[in-house]
Motif scaffolding. Sequence first.
Motif, PDB file in Angstrom:
ATOM      1  N   GLY A  92      20.830 -38.517 -16.098  1.00 29.64           N
ATOM      2  CA  GLY A  92      22.209 -38.528 -15.642  1.00 29.64           C
ATOM      3  C   GLY A  92      23.263 -38.306 -16.705  1.00 29.64           C
ATOM      4  N   TRP A  93      22.879 -37.949 -17.906  1.00 29.17           N
ATOM      5  CA  TRP A  93      23.897 -37.712 -18.926  1.00 29.17           C
ATOM      6  C   TRP A  93      23.926 -36.255 -19.395  1.00 29.17           C
ATOM      7  N   GLU A  94      23.344 -35.360 -18.615  1.00 26.47           N
ATOM      8  CA  GLU A  94      23.264 -33.959 -19.036  1.00 26.47           C
ATOM      9  C   GLU A  94      24.632 -33.314 -19.231  1.00 26.47           C
ATOM     10  N   TRP A  95      25.632 -33.710 -18.471  1.00 25.75           N
ATOM     11  CA  TRP A  95      26.970 -33.113 -18.614  1.00 25.75           C
ATOM     12  C   TRP A  95      27.590 -33.464 -19.959  1.00 25.75           C
ATOM     13  N   VAL A  96      27.349 -34.665 -20.464  1.00 22.50           N
ATOM     14  CA  VAL A  96      27.884 -35.045 -21.764  1.00 22.50           C
ATOM     15  C   VAL A  96      27.143 -34.285 -22.865  1.00 22.50           C
ATOM     16  N   VAL A  97      25.836 -34.134 -22.712  1.00 20.58           N
ATOM     17  CA  VAL A  97      25.034 -33.388 -23.683  1.00 20.58           C
ATOM     18  C   VAL A  97      25.520 -31.945 -23.750  1.00 20.58           C
ATOM     19  N   THR A  98      25.798 -31.369 -22.599  1.00 20.32           N
ATOM     20  CA  THR A  98      26.299 -29.990 -22.558  1.00 20.32           C
ATOM     21  C   THR A  98      27.628 -29.875 -23.295  1.00 20.32           C
ATOM     22  N   ASN A  99      28.541 -30.815 -23.048  1.00 23.13           N
ATOM     23  CA  ASN A  99      29.837 -30.802 -23.734  1.00 23.13           C
ATOM     24  C   ASN A  99      29.675 -30.952 -25.239  1.00 23.13           C
ATOM     25  N   LEU A 100      28.806 -31.850 -25.655  1.00 23.80           N
ATOM     26  CA  LEU A 100      28.576 -32.078 -27.078  1.00 23.80           C
ATOM     27  C   LEU A 100      27.961 -30.843 -27.729  1.00 23.80           C
ATOM     28  N   ARG A 101      26.981 -30.224 -27.057  1.00 27.98           N
ATOM     29  CA  ARG A 101      26.359 -29.008 -27.584  1.00 27.98           C
ATOM     30  C   ARG A 101      27.403 -27.890 -27.735  1.00 27.98           C
ATOM     31  N   THR A 102      28.279 -27.764 -26.752  1.00 25.86           N
ATOM     32  CA  THR A 102      29.320 -26.735 -26.805  1.00 25.86           C
ATOM     33  C   THR A 102      30.259 -26.961 -27.993  1.00 25.86           C
ATOM     34  N   CYS A 103      30.660 -28.212 -28.217  1.00 24.81           N
ATOM     35  CA  CYS A 103      31.513 -28.530 -29.373  1.00 24.81           C
ATOM     36  C   CYS A 103      30.818 -28.146 -30.680  1.00 24.81           C
ATOM     37  N   ARG A 104      29.536 -28.493 -30.767  1.00 23.49           N
ATOM     38  CA  ARG A 104      28.765 -28.195 -31.976  1.00 23.49           C
ATOM     39  C   ARG A 104      28.688 -26.686 -32.205  1.00 23.49           C
ATOM     40  N   GLU A 105      28.387 -25.943 -31.162  1.00 25.23           N
ATOM     41  CA  GLU A 105      28.278 -24.483 -31.294  1.00 25.23           C
ATOM     42  C   GLU A 105      29.609 -23.860 -31.683  1.00 25.23           C
ATOM     43  N   ARG A 106      30.693 -24.340 -31.092  1.00 29.33           N
ATOM     44  CA  ARG A 106      32.016 -23.790 -31.424  1.00 29.33           C
ATOM     45  C   ARG A 106      32.387 -24.085 -32.871  1.00 29.33           C
ATOM     46  N   MET A 107      32.071 -25.306 -33.327  1.00 32.06           N
ATOM     47  CA  MET A 107      32.398 -25.666 -34.706  1.00 32.06           C
ATOM     48  C   MET A 107      31.591 -24.818 -35.688  1.00 32.06           C
ATOM     49  N   ARG A 108      30.307 -24.683 -35.430  1.00 27.88           N
ATOM     50  CA  ARG A 108      29.474 -23.859 -36.310  1.00 27.88           C
ATOM     51  C   ARG A 108      29.936 -22.403 -36.278  1.00 27.88           C
ATOM     52  N   GLY A 109      30.309 -21.930 -35.110  1.00 26.51           N
ATOM     53  CA  GLY A 109      30.774 -20.559 -34.969  1.00 26.51           C
ATOM     54  C   GLY A 109      32.031 -20.267 -35.769  1.00 26.51           C
TER      55      GLY A 109
END
Length: 133
Positions: free
Chosen positions: A61-78
């Motif tokens: 039930g926490w997949e939406w938070v994981v998705t948001n966190l992954r997106t932040c990480r990818e944007r920062m690295r990008g």
Amino acid sequence: MTNGLFLENQTNAIVESIQSLLEAIKSDASATELGRHIETVSEIVGGILQATESAGNGARGWEWVVTNLRTCRERMRGMMEDPGEREGGKVGKEFKSKLAGLAFDMARETKELVRTVEEVDDEARRAMGVNLS
């Protein structure tokens, strides 16, 4: 160690890393130095994502938070991978502003993940008859 306790420990590490990143932004650090801070933050978040995924986030039930966190990480690295964001080893005000915003988003999403995992863990313990007092 429970998922919640692991994530809580990682939250402390990510908060410290983000504070260091924000201090570097304020002190007009070079792109190279900012890159080192971004890599540290990214490694911690990567560990959080890996631990969460291995716990079965889709079923928990926490997949939406994981998705948001992954997106932040990818944007920062990008941001650090885009040479258009840097000029002569320096970064501009817009870059710094975007980076700081992502850092705050990442801290917020990490804290939300910890809160969500703790809620799910508490519900699971209650279902098994464990007293949470």
